[in-house]
Design a protein around this motif. Sequence first.
Motif, PDB file in Angstrom:
ATOM      1  N   LYS A  92       5.321  14.254  -7.979  1.00 21.33           N
ATOM      2  CA  LYS A  92       5.671  14.707  -6.627  1.00 21.33           C
ATOM      3  C   LYS A  92       6.821  13.819  -6.142  1.00 21.33           C
ATOM      4  O   LYS A  92       6.617  12.905  -5.350  1.00 21.33           O
ATOM      5  CB  LYS A  92       4.472  14.621  -5.699  1.00 21.33           C
ATOM      6  CG  LYS A  92       3.370  15.602  -6.059  1.00 21.33           C
ATOM      7  CD  LYS A  92       2.383  15.727  -4.932  1.00 21.33           C
ATOM      8  CE  LYS A  92       1.406  16.827  -5.214  1.00 21.33           C
ATOM      9  NZ  LYS A  92       1.798  18.085  -4.649  1.00 21.33           N
ATOM     10  N   PRO A  93       8.039  14.060  -6.657  1.00 18.31           N
ATOM     11  CA  PRO A  93       9.157  13.162  -6.368  1.00 18.31           C
ATOM     12  C   PRO A  93       9.557  13.118  -4.892  1.00 18.31           C
ATOM     13  O   PRO A  93       9.998  12.070  -4.414  1.00 18.31           O
ATOM     14  CB  PRO A  93      10.285  13.701  -7.244  1.00 18.31           C
ATOM     15  CG  PRO A  93       9.931  15.115  -7.523  1.00 18.31           C
ATOM     16  CD  PRO A  93       8.431  15.167  -7.527  1.00 18.31           C
ATOM     17  N   VAL A  94       9.424  14.208  -4.176  1.00 14.93           N
ATOM     18  CA  VAL A  94       9.811  14.215  -2.757  1.00 14.93           C
ATOM     19  C   VAL A  94       8.905  13.260  -1.975  1.00 14.93           C
ATOM     20  O   VAL A  94       9.377  12.437  -1.176  1.00 14.93           O
ATOM     21  CB  VAL A  94       9.768  15.646  -2.178  1.00 14.93           C
ATOM     22  CG1 VAL A  94       9.992  15.641  -0.675  1.00 14.93           C
ATOM     23  CG2 VAL A  94      10.798  16.533  -2.876  1.00 14.93           C
ATOM     24  N   GLU A  95       7.592  13.350  -2.228  1.00 12.29           N
ATOM     25  CA  GLU A  95       6.640  12.476  -1.542  1.00 12.29           C
ATOM     26  C   GLU A  95       6.822  11.020  -1.974  1.00 12.29           C
ATOM     27  O   GLU A  95       6.736  10.107  -1.154  1.00 12.29           O
ATOM     28  CB  GLU A  95       5.205  12.945  -1.801  1.00 12.29           C
ATOM     29  CG  GLU A  95       4.851  14.265  -1.157  1.00 12.29           C
ATOM     30  CD  GLU A  95       5.268  15.497  -1.980  1.00 12.29           C
ATOM     31  OE1 GLU A  95       5.990  15.350  -2.998  1.00 12.29           O
ATOM     32  OE2 GLU A  95       4.887  16.612  -1.575  1.00 12.29           O
ATOM     33  N   ALA A  96       7.070  10.804  -3.261  1.00 16.22           N
ATOM     34  CA  ALA A  96       7.297   9.440  -3.761  1.00 16.22           C
ATOM     35  C   ALA A  96       8.540   8.847  -3.114  1.00 16.22           C
ATOM     36  O   ALA A  96       8.525   7.690  -2.659  1.00 16.22           O
ATOM     37  CB  ALA A  96       7.448   9.453  -5.286  1.00 16.22           C
ATOM     38  N   TYR A  97       9.599   9.633  -3.046  1.00 21.27           N
ATOM     39  CA  TYR A  97      10.848   9.168  -2.438  1.00 21.27           C
ATOM     40  C   TYR A  97      10.618   8.805  -0.966  1.00 21.27           C
ATOM     41  O   TYR A  97      11.103   7.775  -0.494  1.00 21.27           O
ATOM     42  CB  TYR A  97      11.925  10.247  -2.573  1.00 21.27           C
ATOM     43  CG  TYR A  97      13.301   9.792  -2.155  1.00 21.27           C
ATOM     44  CD1 TYR A  97      14.136   9.147  -3.059  1.00 21.27           C
ATOM     45  CD2 TYR A  97      13.761   9.998  -0.856  1.00 21.27           C
ATOM     46  CE1 TYR A  97      15.405   8.727  -2.692  1.00 21.27           C
ATOM     47  CE2 TYR A  97      15.026   9.578  -0.473  1.00 21.27           C
ATOM     48  CZ  TYR A  97      15.841   8.938  -1.391  1.00 21.27           C
ATOM     49  OH  TYR A  97      17.097   8.506  -1.013  1.00 21.27           O
ATOM     50  N   ALA A  98       9.868   9.632  -0.263  1.00 22.94           N
ATOM     51  CA  ALA A  98       9.577   9.359   1.152  1.00 22.94           C
ATOM     52  C   ALA A  98       8.783   8.065   1.308  1.00 22.94           C
ATOM     53  O   ALA A  98       9.073   7.252   2.199  1.00 22.94           O
ATOM     54  CB  ALA A  98       8.816  10.533   1.775  1.00 22.94           C
ATOM     55  N   ALA A  99       7.802   7.848   0.440  1.00 22.83           N
ATOM     56  CA  ALA A  99       7.009   6.615   0.510  1.00 22.83           C
ATOM     57  C   ALA A  99       7.883   5.394   0.226  1.00 22.83           C
ATOM     58  O   ALA A  99       7.845   4.404   0.961  1.00 22.83           O
ATOM     59  CB  ALA A  99       5.841   6.686  -0.470  1.00 22.83           C
ATOM     60  N   TYR A 100       8.680   5.476  -0.839  1.00 19.04           N
ATOM     61  CA  TYR A 100       9.554   4.348  -1.174  1.00 19.04           C
ATOM     62  C   TYR A 100      10.573   4.087  -0.061  1.00 19.04           C
ATOM     63  O   TYR A 100      10.920   2.938   0.206  1.00 19.04           O
ATOM     64  CB  TYR A 100      10.271   4.599  -2.499  1.00 19.04           C
ATOM     65  CG  TYR A 100       9.372   4.606  -3.719  1.00 19.04           C
ATOM     66  CD1 TYR A 100       8.309   3.719  -3.853  1.00 19.04           C
ATOM     67  CD2 TYR A 100       9.602   5.491  -4.767  1.00 19.04           C
ATOM     68  CE1 TYR A 100       7.503   3.722  -4.975  1.00 19.04           C
ATOM     69  CE2 TYR A 100       8.813   5.500  -5.905  1.00 19.04           C
ATOM     70  CZ  TYR A 100       7.757   4.612  -5.998  1.00 19.04           C
ATOM     71  OH  TYR A 100       6.964   4.607  -7.111  1.00 19.04           O
TER      72      TYR A 100
ATOM     73  N   HIS B  67      12.687  -5.278  -1.339  1.00 18.41           N
ATOM     74  CA  HIS B  67      11.533  -5.152  -2.243  1.00 18.41           C
ATOM     75  C   HIS B  67      12.072  -5.008  -3.662  1.00 18.41           C
ATOM     76  O   HIS B  67      12.955  -4.184  -3.921  1.00 18.41           O
ATOM     77  CB  HIS B  67      10.690  -3.940  -1.851  1.00 18.41           C
ATOM     78  CG  HIS B  67       9.391  -3.844  -2.571  1.00 18.41           C
ATOM     79  ND1 HIS B  67       9.297  -3.453  -3.890  1.00 18.41           N
ATOM     80  CD2 HIS B  67       8.124  -4.097  -2.165  1.00 18.41           C
ATOM     81  CE1 HIS B  67       8.036  -3.462  -4.254  1.00 18.41           C
ATOM     82  NE2 HIS B  67       7.302  -3.846  -3.227  1.00 18.41           N
ATOM     83  N   PRO B  68      11.550  -5.779  -4.592  1.00 17.60           N
ATOM     84  CA  PRO B  68      12.154  -5.818  -5.928  1.00 17.60           C
ATOM     85  C   PRO B  68      12.154  -4.497  -6.688  1.00 17.60           C
ATOM     86  O   PRO B  68      13.004  -4.292  -7.552  1.00 17.60           O
ATOM     87  CB  PRO B  68      11.327  -6.874  -6.666  1.00 17.60           C
ATOM     88  CG  PRO B  68      10.116  -7.096  -5.848  1.00 17.60           C
ATOM     89  CD  PRO B  68      10.427  -6.684  -4.458  1.00 17.60           C
TER      90      PRO B  68
ATOM     91  N   ALA C 258       0.844  -1.197   0.000  1.00 12.35           N
ATOM     92  CA  ALA C 258       0.000   0.000   0.000  1.00 12.35           C
ATOM     93  C   ALA C 258       0.881   1.250   0.000  1.00 12.35           C
ATOM     94  O   ALA C 258       0.598   2.218  -0.723  1.00 12.35           O
ATOM     95  CB  ALA C 258      -0.934  -0.006   1.210  1.00 12.35           C
ATOM     96  N   ILE C 259       1.944   1.233   0.794  1.00  9.45           N
ATOM     97  CA  ILE C 259       2.867   2.370   0.824  1.00  9.45           C
ATOM     98  C   ILE C 259       3.543   2.521  -0.539  1.00  9.45           C
ATOM     99  O   ILE C 259       3.698   3.633  -1.055  1.00  9.45           O
ATOM    100  CB  ILE C 259       3.910   2.206   1.950  1.00  9.45           C
ATOM    101  CG1 ILE C 259       3.223   2.081   3.315  1.00  9.45           C
ATOM    102  CG2 ILE C 259       4.879   3.391   1.958  1.00  9.45           C
ATOM    103  CD1 ILE C 259       4.142   1.607   4.437  1.00  9.45           C
ATOM    104  N   PHE C 260       3.933   1.390  -1.138  1.00  9.80           N
ATOM    105  CA  PHE C 260       4.532   1.420  -2.469  1.00  9.80           C
ATOM    106  C   PHE C 260       3.550   2.030  -3.475  1.00  9.80           C
ATOM    107  O   PHE C 260       3.933   2.830  -4.334  1.00  9.80           O
ATOM    108  CB  PHE C 260       4.956   0.014  -2.914  1.00  9.80           C
ATOM    109  CG  PHE C 260       5.690   0.015  -4.217  1.00  9.80           C
ATOM    110  CD1 PHE C 260       7.059   0.230  -4.253  1.00  9.80           C
ATOM    111  CD2 PHE C 260       5.014  -0.176  -5.406  1.00  9.80           C
ATOM    112  CE1 PHE C 260       7.743   0.256  -5.471  1.00  9.80           C
ATOM    113  CE2 PHE C 260       5.691  -0.151  -6.621  1.00  9.80           C
ATOM    114  CZ  PHE C 260       7.052   0.065  -6.655  1.00  9.80           C
ATOM    115  N   GLY C 261       2.276   1.659  -3.352  1.00  9.91           N
ATOM    116  CA  GLY C 261       1.252   2.223  -4.232  1.00  9.91           C
ATOM    117  C   GLY C 261       1.162   3.731  -4.110  1.00  9.91           C
ATOM    118  O   GLY C 261       1.028   4.441  -5.117  1.00  9.91           O
ATOM    119  N   LEU C 262       1.254   4.240  -2.874  1.00 11.10           N
ATOM    120  CA  LEU C 262       1.268   5.692  -2.690  1.00 11.10           C
ATOM    121  C   LEU C 262       2.475   6.310  -3.384  1.00 11.10           C
ATOM    122  O   LEU C 262       2.360   7.357  -4.046  1.00 11.10           O
ATOM    123  CB  LEU C 262       1.285   6.046  -1.201  1.00 11.10           C
ATOM    124  CG  LEU C 262      -0.027   5.880  -0.452  1.00 11.10           C
ATOM    125  CD1 LEU C 262       0.186   6.123   1.032  1.00 11.10           C
ATOM    126  CD2 LEU C 262      -1.094   6.813  -1.003  1.00 11.10           C
TER     127      LEU C 262
END
Length: 188
Positions: A151-159, A169-170, A138-142
Amino acid sequence: MGTLKSILKPIVAAIALAMAIFCSSGAMADEAKLDELVGQLRDADPATAHRLDGEIQLEWSKSGSASADFLLKRGQDAIERGDIDAAIGHFTALVDHAPDFAEGWVSRAGAYYLADLLGPAVLDLESALAINPQHYEAIFGLGAIFEAIEKPVEAYAAYSQVKAIHPHHPDVTEALQRLEPLAKGQEL
């Protein structure tokens, strides 16, 4: 007949109470098992992490309800056929039937994502994470949605959160490498 009702009423109530206790203790055991598997996942080598990921995914897919399992399967089958609208319908029935089943929310979020309905997908992922904060998919989906809406900053934080739970995680390492210059800036 009135006497029979008065005798059966406490018996039915006792059976219902026993079932509630039995079902909730089973849920706690599953939750404890998941916590243990996720704890092992954090420290696992890549091969063991792959096996643990499979076990965790299997545990996540157990709703405890034959009806919910049926709706999950129908939604998954619809996704495989490419019938996203039908999948959304099945997953909507699933979350209506079993609102405490995180995998239902994650599955519908995936279908919404495929339908390019990103707002509803985010809401469903948030619902899933309210139920299971360690649901790394679910976090990966976000992260994927944040990346899709640039929104790369938010994506980076989620990943990064996914990597903290599931270091092998692959898809996470590659995503973090791809987003790092955008999220942290480039050195001069």
